[in-house]
Structure formats: structure tokens, C-alpha cells
Design a protein around this motif. Structure first.
Motif, PDB file in Angstrom:
ATOM      1  N   GLN A 107       0.820  -1.211   0.000  1.00  0.00           N
ATOM      2  CA  GLN A 107       0.000   0.000   0.000  1.00  0.00           C
ATOM      3  C   GLN A 107       0.857   1.266   0.000  1.00  0.00           C
ATOM      4  O   GLN A 107       2.007   1.268   0.433  1.00  0.00           O
ATOM      5  N   ASN A 108       0.255   2.344  -0.485  1.00  0.00           N
ATOM      6  CA  ASN A 108       0.909   3.658  -0.501  1.00  0.00           C
ATOM      7  C   ASN A 108       0.481   4.427   0.750  1.00  0.00           C
ATOM      8  O   ASN A 108      -0.702   4.724   0.922  1.00  0.00           O
ATOM      9  N   TYR A 109       1.438   4.755   1.617  1.00  0.00           N
ATOM     10  CA  TYR A 109       1.111   5.388   2.896  1.00  0.00           C
ATOM     11  C   TYR A 109       1.385   6.895   2.886  1.00  0.00           C
ATOM     12  O   TYR A 109       1.409   7.524   3.940  1.00  0.00           O
ATOM     13  N   LYS A 110       1.532   7.457   1.704  1.00  0.00           N
ATOM     14  CA  LYS A 110       1.714   8.904   1.618  1.00  0.00           C
ATOM     15  C   LYS A 110       0.380   9.603   1.881  1.00  0.00           C
ATOM     16  O   LYS A 110      -0.632   9.280   1.268  1.00  0.00           O
ATOM     17  N   ASN A 111       0.386  10.535   2.820  1.00  0.00           N
ATOM     18  CA  ASN A 111      -0.836  11.255   3.233  1.00  0.00           C
ATOM     19  C   ASN A 111      -1.954  10.270   3.573  1.00  0.00           C
ATOM     20  O   ASN A 111      -3.067  10.337   3.051  1.00  0.00           O
ATOM     21  N   ALA A 112      -1.658   9.331   4.507  1.00  0.00           N
ATOM     22  CA  ALA A 112      -2.609   8.249   4.814  1.00  0.00           C
ATOM     23  C   ALA A 112      -2.730   8.018   6.312  1.00  0.00           C
ATOM     24  O   ALA A 112      -1.846   8.378   7.109  1.00  0.00           O
ATOM     25  N   CYS A 113      -3.844   7.402   6.685  1.00  0.00           N
ATOM     26  CA  CYS A 113      -4.048   6.860   8.026  1.00  0.00           C
ATOM     27  C   CYS A 113      -4.211   5.347   7.890  1.00  0.00           C
ATOM     28  O   CYS A 113      -5.008   4.882   7.064  1.00  0.00           O
ATOM     29  N   LEU A 114      -3.467   4.601   8.700  1.00  0.00           N
ATOM     30  CA  LEU A 114      -3.631   3.152   8.760  1.00  0.00           C
ATOM     31  C   LEU A 114      -4.338   2.832  10.071  1.00  0.00           C
ATOM     32  O   LEU A 114      -3.858   3.175  11.145  1.00  0.00           O
ATOM     33  N   LEU A 115      -5.487   2.169   9.964  1.00  0.00           N
ATOM     34  CA  LEU A 115      -6.298   1.833  11.137  1.00  0.00           C
ATOM     35  C   LEU A 115      -6.355   0.315  11.287  1.00  0.00           C
ATOM     36  O   LEU A 115      -6.858  -0.389  10.406  1.00  0.00           O
ATOM     37  N   LEU A 116      -5.841  -0.193  12.411  1.00  0.00           N
ATOM     38  CA  LEU A 116      -5.777  -1.625  12.689  1.00  0.00           C
ATOM     39  C   LEU A 116      -6.793  -1.966  13.765  1.00  0.00           C
ATOM     40  O   LEU A 116      -6.665  -1.524  14.917  1.00  0.00           O
ATOM     41  N   MET A 117      -7.815  -2.742  13.413  1.00  0.00           N
ATOM     42  CA  MET A 117      -8.907  -3.046  14.337  1.00  0.00           C
ATOM     43  C   MET A 117      -8.955  -4.544  14.633  1.00  0.00           C
ATOM     44  O   MET A 117      -9.118  -5.358  13.717  1.00  0.00           O
ATOM     45  N   SER A 118      -8.830  -4.888  15.922  1.00  0.00           N
ATOM     46  CA  SER A 118      -8.859  -6.305  16.286  1.00  0.00           C
ATOM     47  C   SER A 118      -8.941  -6.476  17.785  1.00  0.00           C
ATOM     48  O   SER A 118      -8.415  -5.664  18.557  1.00  0.00           O
ATOM     49  N   SER A 119      -9.593  -7.572  18.209  1.00  0.00           N
ATOM     50  CA  SER A 119      -9.525  -7.995  19.605  1.00  0.00           C
ATOM     51  C   SER A 119      -8.606  -9.208  19.719  1.00  0.00           C
ATOM     52  O   SER A 119      -8.493  -9.813  20.776  1.00  0.00           O
ATOM     53  N   GLY A 120      -7.946  -9.570  18.596  1.00  0.00           N
ATOM     54  CA  GLY A 120      -7.027 -10.697  18.567  1.00  0.00           C
ATOM     55  C   GLY A 120      -5.611 -10.236  18.277  1.00  0.00           C
ATOM     56  O   GLY A 120      -5.217  -9.115  18.614  1.00  0.00           O
ATOM     57  N   ASN A 121      -4.829 -11.080  17.585  1.00  0.00           N
ATOM     58  CA  ASN A 121      -3.434 -10.733  17.300  1.00  0.00           C
ATOM     59  C   ASN A 121      -3.030 -11.047  15.861  1.00  0.00           C
ATOM     60  O   ASN A 121      -1.872 -11.275  15.575  1.00  0.00           O
ATOM     61  N   TYR A 122      -3.993 -11.063  14.960  1.00  0.00           N
ATOM     62  CA  TYR A 122      -3.742 -11.301  13.537  1.00  0.00           C
ATOM     63  C   TYR A 122      -2.991 -12.615  13.322  1.00  0.00           C
ATOM     64  O   TYR A 122      -2.063 -12.688  12.524  1.00  0.00           O
ATOM     65  N   ASP A 123      -3.374 -13.624  14.086  1.00  0.00           N
ATOM     66  CA  ASP A 123      -2.775 -14.963  13.990  1.00  0.00           C
ATOM     67  C   ASP A 123      -1.258 -14.942  14.197  1.00  0.00           C
ATOM     68  O   ASP A 123      -0.525 -15.747  13.627  1.00  0.00           O
ATOM     69  N   GLY A 124      -0.810 -13.989  15.024  1.00  0.00           N
ATOM     70  CA  GLY A 124       0.615 -13.929  15.337  1.00  0.00           C
ATOM     71  C   GLY A 124       1.446 -13.072  14.413  1.00  0.00           C
ATOM     72  O   GLY A 124       2.668 -12.977  14.572  1.00  0.00           O
ATOM     73  N   ALA A 125       0.846 -12.423  13.447  1.00  0.00           N
ATOM     74  CA  ALA A 125       1.595 -11.544  12.534  1.00  0.00           C
ATOM     75  C   ALA A 125       2.165 -10.358  13.313  1.00  0.00           C
ATOM     76  O   ALA A 125       1.501  -9.800  14.189  1.00  0.00           O
ATOM     77  N   ASP A 126       3.392  -9.964  13.000  1.00  0.00           N
ATOM     78  CA  ASP A 126       4.053  -8.867  13.722  1.00  0.00           C
ATOM     79  C   ASP A 126       3.624  -7.531  13.138  1.00  0.00           C
ATOM     80  O   ASP A 126       4.406  -6.797  12.538  1.00  0.00           O
ATOM     81  N   ILE A 127       2.385  -7.218  13.347  1.00  0.00           N
ATOM     82  CA  ILE A 127       1.799  -6.047  12.705  1.00  0.00           C
ATOM     83  C   ILE A 127       2.205  -4.752  13.400  1.00  0.00           C
ATOM     84  O   ILE A 127       2.238  -3.685  12.788  1.00  0.00           O
ATOM     85  N   LEU A 128       2.573  -4.832  14.669  1.00  0.00           N
ATOM     86  CA  LEU A 128       2.979  -3.621  15.407  1.00  0.00           C
ATOM     87  C   LEU A 128       4.345  -3.146  14.937  1.00  0.00           C
ATOM     88  O   LEU A 128       4.582  -1.940  14.798  1.00  0.00           O
ATOM     89  N   THR A 129       5.246  -4.074  14.698  1.00  0.00           N
ATOM     90  CA  THR A 129       6.563  -3.712  14.149  1.00  0.00           C
ATOM     91  C   THR A 129       6.401  -3.082  12.775  1.00  0.00           C
ATOM     92  O   THR A 129       7.043  -2.082  12.441  1.00  0.00           O
ATOM     93  N   PHE A 130       5.496  -3.650  11.967  1.00  0.00           N
ATOM     94  CA  PHE A 130       5.227  -3.101  10.637  1.00  0.00           C
ATOM     95  C   PHE A 130       4.724  -1.654  10.744  1.00  0.00           C
ATOM     96  O   PHE A 130       5.138  -0.789   9.983  1.00  0.00           O
ATOM     97  N   ALA A 131       3.850  -1.409  11.719  1.00  0.00           N
ATOM     98  CA  ALA A 131       3.288  -0.056  11.886  1.00  0.00           C
ATOM     99  C   ALA A 131       4.379   0.963  12.143  1.00  0.00           C
ATOM    100  O   ALA A 131       4.345   2.085  11.623  1.00  0.00           O
ATOM    101  N   LYS A 132       5.376   0.580  12.933  1.00  0.00           N
ATOM    102  CA  LYS A 132       6.490   1.503  13.234  1.00  0.00           C
ATOM    103  C   LYS A 132       7.407   1.662  12.024  1.00  0.00           C
ATOM    104  O   LYS A 132       7.946   2.744  11.773  1.00  0.00           O
ATOM    105  N   GLN A 133       7.554   0.595  11.235  1.00  0.00           N
ATOM    106  CA  GLN A 133       8.394   0.672  10.033  1.00  0.00           C
ATOM    107  C   GLN A 133       7.796   1.615   8.995  1.00  0.00           C
ATOM    108  O   GLN A 133       8.513   2.339   8.302  1.00  0.00           O
ATOM    109  N   VAL A 134       6.478   1.608   8.912  1.00  0.00           N
ATOM    110  CA  VAL A 134       5.765   2.441   7.941  1.00  0.00           C
ATOM    111  C   VAL A 134       6.056   3.922   8.182  1.00  0.00           C
ATOM    112  O   VAL A 134       6.152   4.719   7.248  1.00  0.00           O
ATOM    113  N   THR A 135       6.200   4.292   9.461  1.00  0.00           N
ATOM    114  CA  THR A 135       6.426   5.705   9.792  1.00  0.00           C
ATOM    115  C   THR A 135       7.902   6.034   9.955  1.00  0.00           C
ATOM    116  O   THR A 135       8.256   7.138  10.345  1.00  0.00           O
ATOM    117  N   GLY A 136       8.770   5.049   9.685  1.00  0.00           N
ATOM    118  CA  GLY A 136      10.202   5.295   9.687  1.00  0.00           C
ATOM    119  C   GLY A 136      10.758   5.476  11.074  1.00  0.00           C
ATOM    120  O   GLY A 136      11.782   6.118  11.264  1.00  0.00           O
TER     121      GLY A 136
END
Length: 452
Positions: free
Chosen positions: A423-452
């Protein structure tokens, strides 16, 4: 007082055990599994059971109370022993009531917004220097624990409609008997417990009847279902305070609130948060707080954990995560971000994780929930379906239920991460909605990588 907890390792159960220990009670407990953070929290206070499992010999005639957690089954050997001895057996909410009979009880009920509204009240009272006890379902900045029971004159409780225990199937909030009650809204959820909407609705009718005579019901009048329910169950012996979205302005991604000519810039945003805030104000006002004190206090409220929680940001990209999973919560959260940042691309990811959300018969409840997202993904793992012993959920049924053109449905965590990376994250908001953990995917690390 000598108290024993059956299933002491529960997220809220162990917090009550810690609170009673700090109050000076003699506390013991058992469980067949204890995970973090409960394990470390109990160990630190010397309350961690020496051995895992159930031990009927711990149930002795000198116990003043046995508190039964949701995790314990009806045939639990400790529960059977307690019955044989004729001991007082309480569900969690029943015991909270026992500890708060001399307090002003504030109970926040409703299908959504309970945790945030409860947290807002707690935050404002603490900032105002008021003494109070509390029960809330999330970690909150400035509070060491999620349950406190002392000799304070007020207790603020999040009122859950889920069953109280294995032997007490009635909802938790039926046992708290509020002096001040909030109903935030009604949207059918927990279909494994409430198989029909009418049965679900009935639980809120009963809750209204549980309000103490002379008490106050604060309710969201923008919710048509709730407003109708309140009108049809009007009581002459309690007071009523409807609420709606309070006056506010939005500029440059910041929301400014006005209550009784008092203004303040907020850390949180969205109509759902403004509704929650307005309800919290009416509670605080009834407890003697003025508008200036409330607005100043609430201006520093940053939200409960995982409720529109800011994970990372830079000039181009903002990443939020939210506990939203029920249809009404998903819709409110997406609309809040879109309203706050109308000129940014909204990329929304929703994980279906609960029994209701993974049920094919429930899919139509999600219709329109993700419409305002510019790009949307619904993710659920086959592993989650297997754990809940549920049948396959076809992607076509999910797409038909949500009714959103272009909706992506993904079942594999590697495919989810791949989609996110494309995805293109230029001028964007990424919204992650869950009461689980995305089957163990490291999505929090990805979120920090996206913003450098």
C-alpha cells in the motif's frame, strides 16, 4: 476477611484479588492455567498458587467468601466442596456489590464505549482529587491496576452484559444496582449468549429496573433503539439525563470541546468519543464537579489502551489501533478517523476474531461498517475458526455481508503482511482493528516501520 478465588488467574479476577489483599484481607486462590501479566502480578504480592490445578482442600469452613471466575466450570471440585460446606459463593459482580453497599455506585452499561466512558470518569475524578474505587476492563494511564476496592465513598464500574459466572448466567451488570447509570447504546452482539436481538434487548430493560430508587439514568438519545427502550420502560422514581454529541470544532486534526462556556482541546477524537465524554460529564456533575474542572481534566485524557491508540506517526502517515470488532464499533471507529482526517487516505484492516464475528449468520450485521474506508481488508485465520470449532467461513459470504465494493478478504497472515507492504502510505491513516493478534503476525513492528 478470608476470601478464596476459584480461577484467580483471570484478567479481572486477579486484579480483584490484589485489591482485596491491599485492603488487608487474607486472599488465596487456585487455577488450572495462569498467564502473564496475571502470573507476575500475583507472584509479586505473594498470591500466586504454589501449584497449578484445583485443590478442594483449600476450601475450608472458615472462609468468609468464595469468588467464582468465569473460567471455572460447574463441576469444578473446589466449587463442589464450597457447596458441601454451605459457604457463601459469589460471582465477580456479586462480590463487588457486597464490597460497595455503602458507596455511591456508578455503572456504565451499553454495547459499546463502556471502557472508554468508565476511563473518562475515572480520569476526571482523579484529576479533581476525588477519592473513588473502580472496576474497568482495560489498562489506563495513571492507574496501577484495573480494580480498586478501598473505603472510598464512590465506586465507578464498567457494567458488562456477559454472564456473571458458570453458575450465574445472568449478565454481570444486573448485580451492581447503580445510583448513577449510563447506557451508551444498544447493538446486538454476543450471539452465542444472546441468540436473538429481543433477548439481548431484554437485558437492558432489566438493567434499568435495577437502578436504585432516586437514582439517575444517563442515556444516549442519538441511539434510536436505546431511546425507544428508555421511553417504553419509564420509571417515576428515577431521574433521566439524555445526552448527545456536545458542541465542538475540528481544525488541523485537533478537536476542541465546549461545555457550559468552558473550552479545551482534546487528545481524543470522533463522535463516539465525544458521546462517551458527554456521558462522563453528566456523571461527574452529579458527583459535584463543575464544568471548568471537568473540561480541564478531560483535556489531558489520552484514551484507554487499544481504543484509537496512536501507535506511530510522521508527517505523511498516522497509525492507530483499536479494539473494535463488533459492527457498531467498527463503523464508529472508521467514521471517527475519516472525520478527523478527511483529506488523508484511510486504510482499514479488521480482524474477525470473536464467535459472533466469525459466524456466517452474523455477517449482514456488518453491512456498511467499512464503507468510509478508502481501502479495506477483512482478515480472519482458519486457526481461529478451528479453535472455536466453527465451520469454514467463505470469503464470498464476508464480502456479501459487508457489502463494500473492493473489499479484500484475507485468511493467511503472510498474505496480509504482503498486502500491507504494497500500500501507498503517503498522506494516509492506517487503522488496525482487532480484539485478537492477527494470527501472530508482527503487525505492530510493521506499523512503526511504515512511519520510519
Amino acid at each position: 476477611m478470608k476470601v478464596h478465588f476459584i480461577a484467580i488467574g483471570g484478567s479481572v479476577m486477579h486484579q480483584l484479588a490484589l485489591a482485596l489483599h491491599k485492603k488487608g484481607y487474607r486472599v488465596t486462590g487456585s487455577d488450572d492455567e495462569i498467564f502473564e501479566p496475571a502470573q507476575s502480578n500475583l507472584q509479586k504480592e505473594g498470591l500466586l498458587p504454589e501449584t497449578i490445578g484445583w485443590h478442594p482442600e483449600k476450601i475450608t469452613a472458615d472462609l468468609d467468601a468464595v469468588i467464582l471466575g468465569m473460567h471455572a466450570k460447574n463441576d469444578n471440585p473446589e466449587l463442589q466442596r464450597a457447596r458441601e460446606l454451605g459457604l457463601k459463593i459469589y460471582s465477580f459482580p456479586e462480590y463487588i456489590y457486597q464490597e460497595s453497599q455503602d458507596k455511591t455506585r456508578v455503572v456504565v452499561g451499553g454495547s459499546h464505549g463502556k471502557t472508554t466512558t468508565t476511563s473518562m470518569i475515572m480520569h476526571a475524578l482523579r484529576k479533581a482529587g476525588k477519592e473513588f474505587d473502580y472496576l474497568v476492563g482495560a489498562r489506563l494511564e495513571g492507574f496501577d491496576q484495573s480494580v480498586q476496592v478501598t473505603h472510598a465513598p464512590v465506586i465507578v464500574c464498567e457494567g458488562d452484559e456477559y454472564p456473571a459466572s458458570a453458575i450465574e448466567k445472568r449478565p454481570k451488570f444486573h448485580f451492581l444496582f447503580p445510583h448513577i447509570a449510563i447506557l451508551t447504546g444498544i447493538a446486538w452482539d454476543h450471539i452465542n449468549v444472546f441468540p436473538t436481538f429481543d433477548f439481548y434487548l431484554e437485558q437492558f430493560t432489566i438493567f434499568i429496573q435495577k437502578i436504585e430508587p432516586g437514582g439517575l439514568l444517563i442515556y444516549n438519545e442519538t441511539d434510536a433503539v436505546l431511546k425507544k427502550l428508555v421511553i417504553e420502560n419509564k420509571r417515576k422514581d428515577i431521574r433521566y439525563q439524555p445526552y448527545q454529541v456536545p458542541f465542538h470544532t475540528i481544525a488541523n486534526g485537533k478537536t476542541t470541546l465546549t461545555i457550559d462556556d468552558q473550552t479545551g482541546e482534546l487528545q481524543v477524537f470522533g463522535n463516539h468519543n465525544l458521546l462517551n465524554l458527554h456521558a462522563a460529564w453528566y456523571v461527574c456533575r452529579d458527583l459535584g464537579m463543575n464544568a471548568a474542572t471537568f473540561v480541564k481534566a478531560i483535556s489531558s485524557f489520552t484514551g484507554a489502551a487499544k481504543r484509537l491508540e496512536l501507535l506511530a506517526r510522521n508527517e505523511e502517515t498516522i497509525v492507530y489501533r483499536d479494539f473494535a470488532h463488533a459492527p457498531s464499533k467498527v463503523k464508529a471507529t472508521i467514521e471517527a478517523v475519516k472525520q478527523q482526517f478527511p483529506n488523508r487516505t484511510l486504510i482499514a484492516v479488521l480482524e474477525l476474531h470473536t464467535y459472533s464475528s466469525l459466524n456466517e449468520q452474523f455477517m449482514n450485521e456488518y453491512r456498511g461498517a467499512m464503507d468510509r474506508a478508502d481501502k479495506a481488508v477483512v482478515f480472519y485465520s482458519r486457526h481461529a475458526l478451528e479453535l472455536k470449532r466453527m465451520p469454514e467461513l467463505p470469503a464470498e459470504k464476508v464480502k456479501a455481508g459487508f457489502g463494500k465494493p473492493g473489499l479484500q478478504v484475507i485468511n493467511d497472515k503472510e498474505n496480509l503482511m504482503q498486502w500491507l507492504q504494497q500500500q501507498n502510505y503517503k498522506n494516509a491513516c492506517l487503522l488496525l482493528m482487532s480484539s485478537g493478534n492477527y494470527d501472530g503476525a508482527d503487525i505492530l513492528t510493521f506499523a512503526k516501520q511504515v512511519t520510519g
